[in-house]
Design an enzyme around this catalytic site. Sequence first.
Site, PDB file in Angstrom:
ATOM      1  N   THR A 248       0.838  -1.198   0.000  1.00  0.00           N
ATOM      2  CA  THR A 248       0.000   0.000   0.000  1.00  0.00           C
ATOM      3  C   THR A 248       0.873   1.247   0.000  1.00  0.00           C
ATOM      4  OG1 THR A 248      -0.156  -0.111   2.418  1.00  0.00           O
ATOM      5  CG2 THR A 248      -1.959  -1.097   1.161  1.00  0.00           C
ATOM      6  N   ARG A 250       4.091   2.370  -2.556  1.00  0.00           N
ATOM      7  CA  ARG A 250       4.243   2.860  -3.926  1.00  0.00           C
ATOM      8  C   ARG A 250       4.543   1.664  -4.824  1.00  0.00           C
ATOM      9  NH1 ARG A 250       2.015   6.541  -2.222  1.00  0.00           N
ATOM     10  NH2 ARG A 250       2.437   8.779  -2.383  1.00  0.00           N
ATOM     11  N   GLU A 279       0.907   2.025 -12.903  1.00  0.00           N
ATOM     12  CA  GLU A 279      -0.520   2.313 -12.705  1.00  0.00           C
ATOM     13  C   GLU A 279      -0.965   3.610 -13.363  1.00  0.00           C
ATOM     14  OE1 GLU A 279      -0.872   4.592  -8.463  1.00  0.00           O
ATOM     15  OE2 GLU A 279      -0.144   2.534  -8.366  1.00  0.00           O
ATOM     16  N   HIS A 311      -5.210   2.256  -5.860  1.00  0.00           N
ATOM     17  CA  HIS A 311      -4.549   3.302  -5.068  1.00  0.00           C
ATOM     18  C   HIS A 311      -5.584   4.082  -4.252  1.00  0.00           C
ATOM     19  CE1 HIS A 311      -0.704   5.988  -5.084  1.00  0.00           C
ATOM     20  NE2 HIS A 311      -1.305   6.015  -3.906  1.00  0.00           N
TER      21      HIS A 311
END
Length: 341
Positions: A248, A250, A279, A311
Amino acid sequence: MTDREPATTAARRDRSPAASPATGITVYGCGPDEAELFRELGPRLGVVPTVTEAAVSEDNAGLAFGNRCVSVGHKTRITDAALRALRRAGVEYVSTRSIGYNHVDVAYAKSIGVLVENVAYSPDSVADYTLMLMLMAVRNAKTVILRTAVHDYRLTDARGRELRDLTVGVVGTGRIGTAVLDRLRGFGCRTLAHDTRPRAAADYVPLDALLRRSDVVTLHTPLDADTHHLLDRGRIERMKPGAVVVNTGRGPLVDTEALAAALEDGHLGGAALDVVEGEEGVFYADRRHEPIPDGPLSRLHRLPNVVISPHTAYYTDHALRDAVHNSIVNCLRFESGNQRG
């Protein structure tokens, strides 16, 4: 390694600096929920916000004319050209409404006279979400949910595991990593920690030892030159067989190609990822009618033991309010000359 959040927190709101009613802040990349908060909190703090949903660019940097401070989101990379355009518009301070800086070249900004600082927000938002992903991974939740969605209510072939029987390794013990450790104590599992600056009450071990001994590895470090591909092919190969990776932090903390390969060949038991390398341009967009380019992300999506979310770990009402409030406060501190030390 630590998530290095700044000292600015909601607990310091009562000491927010006063500002002239004429103080202006241009807010870029602002969604409707953030815009509502800026328009609510700005006047209370003596600030007039100019809000745009568009990410900052060369073309819209002119919206900042007359304001020395701007607030930006984390969803889109801020190019060097956009930074130069902001500087020409008179901007000297950029507050990013995020903990991470990897969407902006902070050193380049400093070289042209623009200071970039991040914000603090509730670490509980990411810590809670991390535990949720961890539990989903060890209980095979993706397969269960997908089967139930098509009315297949049989038990899956793979039994879940209980956290109390597992060892969880926490890499990075800043505010978020420490909050994760606090939550794990309630599950009765064994915990290990790794950080270049140990601060929490934890059993700290070298990174390789943590990887060899942990059934679950969760990442909470900043992304920089030292932590890029922190979990590279070599370290992933040294991880305990059947281990689960939770990220959670990067996306580029993990070599995604190596992760996908280790999941496909069965060396790793699963992954739960709120952030994924590459992403950008996929997360925060509606791609239902547009195929995702073939690559590591599409490979991960196809695996039954990989949970992916876009994210969103930070995205709670409490954390969003913190981020907006503290972005305004940081700008006011800059205007008053009382910068963070």
